[in-house]
Design a protein around this motif. Structure first.
Motif, PDB file in Angstrom:
ATOM      1  N   ASP A   1      23.614 -41.593  -1.315  1.00 57.13           N
ATOM      2  CA  ASP A   1      24.767 -40.703  -1.325  1.00 57.13           C
ATOM      3  C   ASP A   1      24.307 -39.272  -1.036  1.00 57.13           C
ATOM      4  N   ALA A   2      25.259 -38.346  -1.028  1.00 56.88           N
ATOM      5  CA  ALA A   2      24.940 -36.956  -0.693  1.00 56.88           C
ATOM      6  C   ALA A   2      23.940 -36.354  -1.677  1.00 56.88           C
ATOM      7  N   LYS A   3      24.024 -36.735  -2.952  1.00 64.47           N
ATOM      8  CA  LYS A   3      23.064 -36.202  -3.943  1.00 64.47           C
ATOM      9  C   LYS A   3      21.651 -36.675  -3.636  1.00 64.47           C
ATOM     10  N   THR A   4      21.534 -37.925  -3.199  1.00 68.12           N
ATOM     11  CA  THR A   4      20.216 -38.459  -2.849  1.00 68.12           C
ATOM     12  C   THR A   4      19.653 -37.725  -1.643  1.00 68.12           C
ATOM     13  N   TYR A   5      20.503 -37.526  -0.628  1.00 71.82           N
ATOM     14  CA  TYR A   5      20.056 -36.764   0.547  1.00 71.82           C
ATOM     15  C   TYR A   5      19.677 -35.338   0.160  1.00 71.82           C
ATOM     16  N   SER A   6      20.472 -34.729  -0.696  1.00 72.09           N
ATOM     17  CA  SER A   6      20.181 -33.363  -1.133  1.00 72.09           C
ATOM     18  C   SER A   6      18.810 -33.279  -1.799  1.00 72.09           C
ATOM     19  N   ALA A   7      18.518 -34.233  -2.669  1.00 68.77           N
ATOM     20  CA  ALA A   7      17.219 -34.250  -3.358  1.00 68.77           C
ATOM     21  C   ALA A   7      16.074 -34.438  -2.367  1.00 68.77           C
ATOM     22  N   ALA A   8      16.267 -35.326  -1.400  1.00 65.90           N
ATOM     23  CA  ALA A   8      15.223 -35.575  -0.399  1.00 65.90           C
ATOM     24  C   ALA A   8      15.008 -34.346   0.490  1.00 65.90           C
ATOM     25  N   ILE A   9      16.102 -33.698   0.889  1.00 66.94           N
ATOM     26  CA  ILE A   9      15.997 -32.488   1.718  1.00 66.94           C
ATOM     27  C   ILE A   9      15.314 -31.374   0.929  1.00 66.94           C
ATOM     28  N   SER A  10      15.649 -31.252  -0.340  1.00 70.55           N
ATOM     29  CA  SER A  10      15.010 -30.236  -1.182  1.00 70.55           C
ATOM     30  C   SER A  10      13.510 -30.495  -1.309  1.00 70.55           C
ATOM     31  N   ALA A  11      13.125 -31.758  -1.419  1.00 73.40           N
ATOM     32  CA  ALA A  11      11.697 -32.092  -1.501  1.00 73.40           C
ATOM     33  C   ALA A  11      10.986 -31.698  -0.203  1.00 73.40           C
ATOM     34  N   CYS A  12      11.625 -31.961   0.922  1.00 75.03           N
ATOM     35  CA  CYS A  12      11.046 -31.554   2.206  1.00 75.03           C
ATOM     36  C   CYS A  12      10.939 -30.030   2.277  1.00 75.03           C
ATOM     37  N   ALA A  13      11.962 -29.351   1.790  1.00 76.18           N
ATOM     38  CA  ALA A  13      11.952 -27.887   1.808  1.00 76.18           C
ATOM     39  C   ALA A  13      10.796 -27.348   0.965  1.00 76.18           C
ATOM     40  N   ARG A  14      10.587 -27.938  -0.207  1.00 75.71           N
ATOM     41  CA  ARG A  14       9.486 -27.480  -1.068  1.00 75.71           C
ATOM     42  C   ARG A  14       8.119 -27.680  -0.411  1.00 75.71           C
ATOM     43  N   SER A  15       8.006 -28.721   0.410  1.00 76.45           N
ATOM     44  CA  SER A  15       6.721 -28.976   1.071  1.00 76.45           C
ATOM     45  C   SER A  15       6.615 -28.267   2.420  1.00 76.45           C
ATOM     46  N   GLY A  16       7.704 -27.600   2.850  1.00 73.24           N
ATOM     47  CA  GLY A  16       7.673 -26.850   4.103  1.00 73.24           C
ATOM     48  C   GLY A  16       7.923 -27.692   5.343  1.00 73.24           C
ATOM     49  N   ASP A  17       8.385 -28.916   5.166  1.00 74.32           N
ATOM     50  CA  ASP A  17       8.606 -29.816   6.301  1.00 74.32           C
ATOM     51  C   ASP A  17      10.025 -29.657   6.832  1.00 74.32           C
TER      52      ASP A  17
ATOM     53  N   LYS B   1      11.227 -30.091   9.883  1.00 71.98           N
ATOM     54  CA  LYS B   1      11.697 -31.144  10.781  1.00 71.98           C
ATOM     55  C   LYS B   1      12.265 -32.326   9.991  1.00 71.98           C
ATOM     56  N   ALA B   2      11.578 -32.720   8.942  1.00 70.89           N
ATOM     57  CA  ALA B   2      12.065 -33.834   8.112  1.00 70.89           C
ATOM     58  C   ALA B   2      13.358 -33.446   7.409  1.00 70.89           C
ATOM     59  N   ALA B   3      13.452 -32.204   6.954  1.00 71.03           N
ATOM     60  CA  ALA B   3      14.670 -31.743   6.279  1.00 71.03           C
ATOM     61  C   ALA B   3      15.866 -31.800   7.221  1.00 71.03           C
ATOM     62  N   VAL B   4      15.683 -31.336   8.439  1.00 71.37           N
ATOM     63  CA  VAL B   4      16.774 -31.352   9.419  1.00 71.37           C
ATOM     64  C   VAL B   4      17.134 -32.794   9.778  1.00 71.37           C
ATOM     65  N   GLN B   5      16.126 -33.648   9.927  1.00 68.72           N
ATOM     66  CA  GLN B   5      16.400 -35.053  10.247  1.00 68.72           C
ATOM     67  C   GLN B   5      17.202 -35.716   9.132  1.00 68.72           C
TER      68      GLN B   5
ATOM     69  N   ALA C   1      17.991 -27.130   3.754  1.00 70.52           N
ATOM     70  CA  ALA C   1      17.577 -27.286   5.153  1.00 70.52           C
ATOM     71  C   ALA C   1      17.564 -25.931   5.854  1.00 70.52           C
ATOM     72  N   VAL C   2      18.591 -25.123   5.602  1.00 71.26           N
ATOM     73  CA  VAL C   2      18.628 -23.770   6.165  1.00 71.26           C
ATOM     74  C   VAL C   2      17.429 -22.974   5.667  1.00 71.26           C
ATOM     75  N   ALA C   3      17.174 -23.066   4.371  1.00 68.33           N
ATOM     76  CA  ALA C   3      16.089 -22.293   3.759  1.00 68.33           C
ATOM     77  C   ALA C   3      14.731 -22.646   4.349  1.00 68.33           C
ATOM     78  N   VAL C   4      14.426 -23.931   4.445  1.00 76.03           N
ATOM     79  CA  VAL C   4      13.106 -24.309   4.955  1.00 76.03           C
ATOM     80  C   VAL C   4      12.955 -23.922   6.422  1.00 76.03           C
ATOM     81  N   CYS C   5      14.029 -24.018   7.197  1.00 77.83           N
ATOM     82  CA  CYS C   5      13.950 -23.581   8.591  1.00 77.83           C
ATOM     83  C   CYS C   5      13.629 -22.095   8.662  1.00 77.83           C
ATOM     84  N   GLY C   6      14.322 -21.300   7.852  1.00 78.65           N
ATOM     85  CA  GLY C   6      14.067 -19.862   7.837  1.00 78.65           C
ATOM     86  C   GLY C   6      12.659 -19.531   7.393  1.00 78.65           C
TER      87      GLY C   6
END
Length: 92
Positions: A14-30, A32-36, A56-61
């Protein structure tokens, strides 16, 4: 990895699961994975809310991908989502 396992098991994140996964990518600086993952969330029909877009916006910036960050901010506005000060600051 966990998200891939969920999908392989036939479970729909669900959206919460995606949010958590995107946040994890953001914390690691990835960025491309966050946007995907953001794109996957949207393609799955889950509601991509501010909690899905903002990391996703944050990690891209933060990774110097300001054009992608601005594109995502534009998508947020087009979707009628509020853009946060955090997201705007991260995009710059």
């Amino acid at each position: 990895q966990l998200l891939k396992e969920l999908l392989a098991a036939g479970l729909q994140p669900d959206a919460k699961t995606y949010s958590a996964a995107i946040s994890a990518c953001a914390r690691s600086g990835d960025w491309k994975a966050a946007v995907q993952l953001l794109e996957d969330c949207i393609a799955s029909g889950q509601p991509a809310d501010v909690y899905v877009y903002s990391p996703a916006v944050a990690v891209c910036g933060h990774q110097g991908q300001w054009e992608k960050a601005l594109e995502l901010l534009h998508e947020m506005r087009e979707a009628g989502l509020p853009t946060t000060v955090y997201a705007h600051g991260a995009a710059m």
